[in-house]
Design an enzyme around this catalytic site. Structure first.
Site, PDB file in Angstrom:
ATOM      1  N   HIS A  62       0.815  -1.219   0.000  1.00 25.62           N
ATOM      2  CA  HIS A  62       0.000   0.000   0.000  1.00 25.62           C
ATOM      3  C   HIS A  62       0.849   1.269   0.000  1.00 25.62           C
ATOM      4  O   HIS A  62       1.963   1.282   0.499  1.00 25.62           O
ATOM      5  CB  HIS A  62      -0.895   0.035   1.238  1.00 25.62           C
ATOM      6  N   LYS A  72       6.219   6.176   7.201  1.00 23.87           N
ATOM      7  CA  LYS A  72       5.764   5.313   8.293  1.00 23.87           C
ATOM      8  C   LYS A  72       6.959   4.859   9.128  1.00 23.87           C
ATOM      9  O   LYS A  72       8.039   4.613   8.591  1.00 23.87           O
ATOM     10  CB  LYS A  72       5.055   4.073   7.749  1.00 23.87           C
ATOM     11  N   TYR A 132       2.157   1.259  13.859  1.00 17.72           N
ATOM     12  CA  TYR A 132       2.922   2.170  13.018  1.00 17.72           C
ATOM     13  C   TYR A 132       2.441   3.600  13.157  1.00 17.72           C
ATOM     14  O   TYR A 132       1.281   3.860  13.429  1.00 17.72           O
ATOM     15  CB  TYR A 132       2.935   1.739  11.552  1.00 17.72           C
ATOM     16  N   ASP A 170      -6.863  -6.484  -1.612  1.00 17.00           N
ATOM     17  CA  ASP A 170      -5.459  -6.766  -1.895  1.00 17.00           C
ATOM     18  C   ASP A 170      -5.248  -7.871  -2.928  1.00 17.00           C
ATOM     19  O   ASP A 170      -4.129  -8.103  -3.368  1.00 17.00           O
ATOM     20  CB  ASP A 170      -4.712  -7.103  -0.599  1.00 17.00           C
TER      21      ASP A 170
END
Length: 190
Positions: A62, A72, A132, A170
């Site tokens: 992603h 991130k 995250y 996905d």
């Protein structure tokens, strides 16, 4: 903290200093000033996320498109994952290359993925809790993704393909070569 450079500039492995004794351990998982001093990134993280997943779950690959692109800082608090960052900056000398690192509750490693990269992870343990930080808020209209098993990327997810568990979304992303939108190395991503 120790900062380990990878084969792709800007993608970093962070090893915090662990203070342990008979009671357990303590470590500072994030300090804005120290992060800047050690990495050169002056990041304002604005959103923290957490997921819980079973063995074989694969989330990714992603990214978010500008102006909502995200850096991130990821880590595992329970279990183990293989975490992957793929360079999707057209014109980059490492375009289409990836870095993979195992993050576990034992090694306390963190992985910094700057803007301009697709990100994903596969769960290697029975269960994993993954956390995250993001430096930009989630914006569904800016979502982008690359298919997890793109043959050009040659990612060894360390989970047999028959045991991979994906979301419906996905399962249908394009390969990198077919992606309609990617970053440009000349874009100012910050």
């Amino acid at each position: 903290m120790a900062v380990i450079k990878t084969d792709i500039e800007g993608v970093l492995i962070i090893e915090p200093k662990i203070f342990g004794d008979e009671r357990g351990y303590f470590y500072e998982s994030y300090n804005k000033e120290r992060f800047f001093q050690e990495t050169g990134y002056d990041i304002d993280f604005v959103q923290d996320n957490q997921s819980k997943s079973a063995y074989g779950v694969l989330r990714g690959l992603h990214f978010q498109k500008p102006p909502h692109a995200q850096s991130k800082l990821v880590r595992v608090v329970k279990g183990a994952v293989l975490d992957v960052a793929v360079d999707i900056r057209r014109g980059s000398p490492t375009f289409g290359k990836h870095v993979a690192v195992e993050l576990t509750e034992q090694n306390h490693r963190q992985f910094f993925i700057p803007r301009g990269f697709a990100h994903g992870f596969a769960v290697l343990s029975d269960e994993a809790i993954f956390q995250y930080k993001c430096d930009n808020l989630y914006a569904p209209q800016s979502e982008g993704a690359i298919i997890w098993n793109d043959p050009d990327l040659q990612i060894d997810w360390r989970v047999p393909a028959a045991q991979i568990i994906l979301s419906e979304k996905d399962k249908s992303h394009p390969a990198l070569k077919d992606a309609q939108w990617l970053f440009d190395i000349t874009e100012n991503l910050y």
